[in-house]
Scaffold this motif. Structure first.
Motif, PDB file in Angstrom:
ATOM      1  N   ILE A   1      -5.881  12.075  -9.656  1.00 41.01           N
ATOM      2  CA  ILE A   1      -4.711  12.089 -10.475  1.00 41.01           C
ATOM      3  C   ILE A   1      -3.831  11.189  -9.773  1.00 41.01           C
ATOM      4  O   ILE A   1      -3.396  11.287  -8.529  1.00 41.01           O
ATOM      5  N   LYS A   2      -3.018  10.064 -10.669  1.00 40.99           N
ATOM      6  CA  LYS A   2      -2.351   8.949  -9.980  1.00 40.99           C
ATOM      7  C   LYS A   2      -0.662   9.817 -10.245  1.00 40.99           C
ATOM      8  O   LYS A   2      -0.576  10.478 -11.247  1.00 40.99           O
ATOM      9  N   THR A   3       0.032   9.290  -9.449  1.00 42.87           N
ATOM     10  CA  THR A   3       1.164   9.730  -9.676  1.00 42.87           C
ATOM     11  C   THR A   3       2.204   8.952 -10.552  1.00 42.87           C
ATOM     12  O   THR A   3       1.526   7.875 -11.021  1.00 42.87           O
ATOM     13  N   GLU A   4       3.371   9.511 -10.960  1.00 42.40           N
ATOM     14  CA  GLU A   4       4.150   8.633 -12.049  1.00 42.40           C
ATOM     15  C   GLU A   4       4.577   7.415 -11.571  1.00 42.40           C
ATOM     16  O   GLU A   4       4.833   6.304 -12.202  1.00 42.40           O
ATOM     17  N   LYS A   5       4.894   7.466 -10.060  1.00 40.76           N
ATOM     18  CA  LYS A   5       5.387   6.179  -9.366  1.00 40.76           C
ATOM     19  C   LYS A   5       4.401   5.073  -9.555  1.00 40.76           C
ATOM     20  O   LYS A   5       4.720   3.795  -9.756  1.00 40.76           O
ATOM     21  N   GLN A   6       3.144   5.283  -9.309  1.00 47.60           N
ATOM     22  CA  GLN A   6       1.908   4.306  -9.318  1.00 47.60           C
ATOM     23  C   GLN A   6       1.901   3.755 -10.979  1.00 47.60           C
ATOM     24  O   GLN A   6       1.682   2.560 -10.944  1.00 47.60           O
ATOM     25  N   ARG A   7       1.842   4.628 -11.710  1.00 47.78           N
ATOM     26  CA  ARG A   7       1.933   4.173 -13.115  1.00 47.78           C
ATOM     27  C   ARG A   7       2.903   3.198 -13.554  1.00 47.78           C
ATOM     28  O   ARG A   7       2.777   2.506 -14.428  1.00 47.78           O
ATOM     29  N   LEU A   8       4.241   3.676 -13.138  1.00 45.75           N
ATOM     30  CA  LEU A   8       5.417   2.951 -13.589  1.00 45.75           C
ATOM     31  C   LEU A   8       5.350   1.445 -12.706  1.00 45.75           C
ATOM     32  O   LEU A   8       5.767   0.573 -13.213  1.00 45.75           O
ATOM     33  N   VAL A   9       4.951   1.352 -11.602  1.00 51.04           N
ATOM     34  CA  VAL A   9       4.846  -0.179 -11.027  1.00 51.04           C
ATOM     35  C   VAL A   9       3.646  -0.869 -11.665  1.00 51.04           C
ATOM     36  O   VAL A   9       4.040  -1.895 -11.869  1.00 51.04           O
ATOM     37  N   GLN A  10       2.490  -0.151 -11.939  1.00 46.47           N
ATOM     38  CA  GLN A  10       1.532  -1.175 -12.830  1.00 46.47           C
ATOM     39  C   GLN A  10       2.353  -1.473 -14.015  1.00 46.47           C
ATOM     40  O   GLN A  10       1.878  -2.556 -14.451  1.00 46.47           O
TER      41      GLN A  10
END
Length: 148
Positions: A2-11
């Motif tokens: 599970i990836k965090t919201e922060k990682q998806r926001l950066v991508q």
């Protein structure tokens, strides 16, 4: 995983940033040309804030609803796992507590195995809860509390 919201926001920002910059530059150029050369038909209305506010409210409402649904589902699964572990421990107590199942020579050895199995079952639930609360990389730190 599970990836965090922060990682998806950066991508997302890495992918969308060039398009946002190009669109902003294009919009500034078009509005600048319209302001200096045109007939001034583009006026900023007060309704833009309310429209964006309504859109953000719907977005956050749906997002919070799905987050609550995920939390509730995880809570139900963890409760079911805890209840199954309690049931398993109760069955171990019932089986190993009855002395008619074993010979006298095996009783002490099997009771130690039963106690160890019960302790491991309880430890599994505690470790799972500990991992959820701390989100630690050290997954076996609680195992040091278990006697060998």
């Amino acid at each position: 995983m599970i990836k965090t919201e922060k990682q998806r926001l950066v991508q997302l920002s890495k992918i969308a940033m060039p398009f946002i910059i190009i669109t902003t530059i294009y919009t500034v150029i078009v509005l600048g040309l319209e302001e200096y050369l045109g007939d001034h038909i583009y006026k900023i209305s007060g309704q833009i804030g309310s429209v964006f506010g309504l859109a953000v409210a719907f977005f956050l409402g749906f997002r919070m609803n799905s987050a609550y649904d995920r939390w509730w589902e995880a809570r139900k699964i963890f409760g079911e796992l805890t209840n199954n572990t309690r049931s398993f421990v109760t069955k171990i107590y019932a089986y190993y507590g009855n002395e008619s199942h074993f010979k006298e020579t095996e009783q002490t050895d099997l009771r130690l195995k039963a106690k160890k199995t019960i302790d491991l079952s309880i430890l599994f639930i505690r470790q799972l809860k500990y991992l959820h609360i701390t989100s630690s990389k050290d997954t076996f730190s609680i195992l040091t509390q278990f006697p060998k």
